[in-house]
Design a protein around this motif. Structure first.
Motif, PDB file in Angstrom:
ATOM      1  N   PHE A   1       0.833  -1.194   0.000  1.00 36.30           N
ATOM      2  CA  PHE A   1       0.000   0.000   0.000  1.00 36.30           C
ATOM      3  C   PHE A   1       0.875   1.254   0.000  1.00 36.30           C
ATOM      4  O   PHE A   1       0.578   2.241  -0.695  1.00 36.30           O
ATOM      5  CB  PHE A   1      -0.930   0.003   1.211  1.00 36.30           C
ATOM      6  N   GLY A   2       1.954   1.211   0.786  1.00 35.75           N
ATOM      7  CA  GLY A   2       2.862   2.357   0.829  1.00 35.75           C
ATOM      8  C   GLY A   2       3.485   2.637  -0.533  1.00 35.75           C
ATOM      9  O   GLY A   2       3.659   3.803  -0.927  1.00 35.75           O
TER      10      GLY A   2
ATOM     11  N   MET B   1      -4.622  12.462  -2.047  1.00 36.02           N
ATOM     12  CA  MET B   1      -5.854  12.607  -1.268  1.00 36.02           C
ATOM     13  C   MET B   1      -6.702  11.340  -1.343  1.00 36.02           C
ATOM     14  O   MET B   1      -7.229  10.860  -0.326  1.00 36.02           O
ATOM     15  CB  MET B   1      -6.636  13.808  -1.811  1.00 36.02           C
ATOM     16  N   ILE B   2      -6.842  10.810  -2.555  1.00 30.52           N
ATOM     17  CA  ILE B   2      -7.666   9.608  -2.751  1.00 30.52           C
ATOM     18  C   ILE B   2      -7.081   8.423  -1.996  1.00 30.52           C
ATOM     19  O   ILE B   2      -7.794   7.710  -1.280  1.00 30.52           O
ATOM     20  CB  ILE B   2      -7.789   9.296  -4.257  1.00 30.52           C
ATOM     21  N   TRP B   3      -5.777   8.224  -2.123  1.00 29.49           N
ATOM     22  CA  TRP B   3      -5.166   7.065  -1.468  1.00 29.49           C
ATOM     23  C   TRP B   3      -5.040   7.261   0.031  1.00 29.49           C
ATOM     24  O   TRP B   3      -5.026   6.270   0.789  1.00 29.49           O
ATOM     25  CB  TRP B   3      -3.818   6.749  -2.111  1.00 29.49           C
ATOM     26  N   LEU B   4      -4.976   8.494   0.491  1.00 21.23           N
ATOM     27  CA  LEU B   4      -5.020   8.745   1.930  1.00 21.23           C
ATOM     28  C   LEU B   4      -6.388   8.343   2.488  1.00 21.23           C
ATOM     29  O   LEU B   4      -6.483   7.710   3.551  1.00 21.23           O
ATOM     30  CB  LEU B   4      -4.745  10.225   2.208  1.00 21.23           C
TER      31      LEU B   4
ATOM     32  N   VAL C   1     -10.131  -8.253   2.826  1.00 18.46           N
ATOM     33  CA  VAL C   1     -10.090  -6.792   2.768  1.00 18.46           C
ATOM     34  C   VAL C   1      -9.106  -6.309   1.707  1.00 18.46           C
ATOM     35  O   VAL C   1      -9.418  -5.422   0.901  1.00 18.46           O
ATOM     36  CB  VAL C   1      -9.731  -6.225   4.161  1.00 18.46           C
ATOM     37  N   TRP C   2      -7.905  -6.900   1.693  1.00 18.29           N
ATOM     38  CA  TRP C   2      -6.894  -6.437   0.739  1.00 18.29           C
ATOM     39  C   TRP C   2      -7.219  -6.852  -0.688  1.00 18.29           C
ATOM     40  O   TRP C   2      -6.659  -6.320  -1.655  1.00 18.29           O
ATOM     41  CB  TRP C   2      -5.511  -6.952   1.151  1.00 18.29           C
ATOM     42  N   GLY C   3      -8.132  -7.795  -0.838  1.00 20.80           N
ATOM     43  CA  GLY C   3      -8.586  -8.166  -2.164  1.00 20.80           C
ATOM     44  C   GLY C   3      -9.317  -7.045  -2.869  1.00 20.80           C
ATOM     45  O   GLY C   3      -9.405  -7.030  -4.103  1.00 20.80           O
TER      46      GLY C   3
END
Length: 597
Positions: free
Chosen positions: A13-14, A160-163, A255-257
């Motif tokens: 994710f990072g 912003m979106i990924w935050l 969730v990560w799916g």
């Protein structure tokens, strides 16, 4: 150095979060923005459909609610986009609460059909309302700004979106790893088991319906201020189906799916739109056909989605560290957890008087009458189909009695629901095990302690429930060790043998802190030593003042354990007495124990 799956997830994710700082083309940033927007909606669908078991094709409509609300307020009333976010969330929550209160009552194919119906209704509403610009929509929506900083640039909006996506991930993961989260995970297993643990299934279904709508609304708000215009087209049924496809492809129960599914679907569609016209020409929409075929092949290869496949491969490459066994020392405040006082020995706790249950013309239980006293082990025996499990269901509130009375501690319970009854002090196991197989033994048993906690979904999502959570998990671990499953504390419940799963159910029932424990064929599937250990446990419970009502077909087990037996045949009681008396009762011998010879 070993990297756990959890660390790997956040590292991935990072990397996505830092993507716009790399010298990549602007087109890739645009694709990344849409992946983030779709991931937020898909995350809500994972919670709703994959974990909660409620299939929805209408999430795109809630995206439209968030987008149109902020667009209208920003353009027509000149309000700040941040007020538009708040208004969009409120509107979506109210709409989801109203729609969900009706929709989640449905089951089978009626549920997805209902989501299609209201999804289409909202879509046509967006396209026909004059003040929303009909099908032309709204344009001129102002960009986002924060503390005077303009966020309109695509690379800035990407952050912003990924935050926002990261915040939603953190909240959802916290929620699922908590008391309310275990209740949500139990929803997919039906109503009977969760209600028997004191879980309000209707309330939690509406909760996840609203949470999924709020995440969709957040995505719509971001979309409106990214695009600077909205129209009805992106909020139709086709997009609702696409969101569901993203969840399924990524791994609908993981969730990560959600992110993986959005990456695969969006990236694959983008590549096909670029490559196929070069190969096949631009006269037909070949990318739609090829895309559909590839998705079908992908699901045939990975029916549970891509994330479980990737997680399994990573686990082989980088084996996980052994789980830390739950602490043997109680956390501070553990003694404050409420424990029910046991009734005085020999006092009447359960009184069944002329109880009857009819299903149309079939009488499953016919005028049953018997009593159970404190500190007593009573066996309920009879041939298959005698009505024993139905009698259990009458006592535990799964079924209401057609007539007669059932009283527990002096209070009538024959018309009460399962949640009310378990709260009063009646715990149970099931004839056919009811577990959440992918959850650990510890998490399954902790479901039984649901009524002993007070944390709200909000406090759980914000990690403000950690002390209570430690108390509940310690309580569950205590019961797991008590029944002899301590070595399997963090093992997925579905991987246990059937006999061990039955023992797990007893530990879960003990977590409800019962006065009366109902065990439905607990010795089925157990070896001799395991049966002896189970008998010792039940005798220990009796010594502590607990009463036990036991259904079992193993007569050696029953005869050596029970204080008294009640025998049923064709829904009626044909005998009652001490085990030695029942062994010599001619009616029982003829009906159940093989005849007088």
């Amino acid at each position: 150095m070993k990297i756990s799956t959890k660390k790997l997830q956040w590292l991935m994710f990072g990397w996505f979060f830092l993507f716009p700082f790399l010298p990549v083309p602007g087109y890739w940033i645009t694709i990344g923005n849409y992946i983030g927007l779709y991931s937020i909606v898909t995350l809500g669908l994972v919670l709703l459909t994959g974990i909660g078991g409620l299939t929805s094709f209408g999430q795109a409509a809630f995206v439209g609610l968030g987008a149109y609300t902020t667009g209208y307020l920003s353009i027509s009333l000149g309000l700040s986009p941040w007020l538009g976010l708040l208004a969009g969330l409120v509107v979506s929550a109210l709409a989801a609460g109203l729609i969900g209160s009706v929709t989640v009552r449905l089951s089978g194919h009626f549920l997805p059909l209902a989501t299609i119906a209201w999804g289409l209704s909202l879509f046509y509403l967006f396209g026909t309302l004059e003040f929303l610009g009909k099908y032309d929509g709204l344009s001129g929506i102002p960009p986002l700004s924060l503390f005077g900083i303009d966020l309109s640039a695509p690379r800035v909006m990407y952050g912003m979106i990924w935050l926002c996506l990261g915040g939603c991930l953190w909240l959802v993961l916290n929620l699922l790893n908590s008391r309310p989260g275990r209740a949500i995970r139990a929803l997919a297993k039906g109503k009977t088991m969760p209600e028997a643990m004191g879980i309000n299934t209707a309330q939690y279904k509406i909760l996840i319906f609203v949470l999924a709508a709020l995440m969709a609304s957040l995505s719509g708000w971001l979309y409106a201020h990214l695009q600077r215009s909205v129209s009805a087209t992106p909020f139709g049924l086709h997009m609702g189906i696409e969101y569901l496809f993203m969840a399924v492809v990524g791994g609908v129960g993981h969730v990560w799916g959600a992110i993986l599914g959005a990456v695969m679907m969006t990236g694959l569609k983008s590549q096909l739109q670029d490559l196929l016209p070069l190969l096949l020409g631009s006269t037909g929409n070949f990318e739609i056909v090829v895309f559909g075929v590839l998705i079908v092949l992908l699901l045939l290869w990975a029916p549970d989605g891509l994330w479980p496949r990737i997680a399994a491969v990573w686990a082989r490459i980088n084996p996980p560290e052994p789980e830390v066994v739950a602490p043997a020392i109680a956390p501070d405040g553990y003694g404050d957890m409420s424990r029910r006082a046991k009734p005085a020995g020999g006092s009447l706790i359960l009184e069944i008087s002329e109880a009857r249950k009819q299903f149309g013309g079939l009488v499953a239980v016919k005028d049953m009458t018997f009593e159970i006293h404190a500190g007593e082990i009573v066996g309920l025996i009879g041939p298959n189909g005698a009505g024993k499990s139905t009698m259990f269901n009458l006592v535990t509130g799964v079924l209401p009695a057609s007539s007669g009375e059932i009283r527990f501690l002096g209070e009538r319970i024959d018309q009460l629901g399962a949640r009310r009854i378990v709260k009063m002090g009646i715990g149970r196991s099931f004839q056919h095990v009811h577990l959440v197989p992918q959850l650990s033994v510890l998490e399954n048993v902790a479901m039984g302690a649901h009524l002993r906690g007070r944390s709200s979904p909000l406090s759980a999502a914000l990690r403000m429930d950690r002390h209570e959570e430690a108390q509940l998990l310690f309580l569950a671990a205590e019961q797991i060790r008590r029944v002899g499953l301590g070595d399997y504390m963090h093992t997925p419940a579905g991987s246990l043998a059937l006999g061990q799963q039955r023992i797990l159910e007893i530990a879960r029932a003990l977590c409800t802190d019962p006065v009366l424990l109902l065990l439905d064929e607990p010795a089925a599937g157990l070896r001799l030593k395991e049966k002896e250990a189970l008998a010792d446990l039940i005798r220990q419970l009796k010594d502590e003042g607990m009463s036990v009502l036991l259904v079992e077909h193993d007569m050696d087990f029953v005869m050596g354990l029970t204080d008294r037996l009640v025998v049923m045949e064709f829904g009626s009681k044909i005998a009652e007495g001490l085990p030695t008396e029942i062994q010599n009762n001619e009616a029982v011998l003829a009906a159940y124990l093989g005849g007088i010879e």
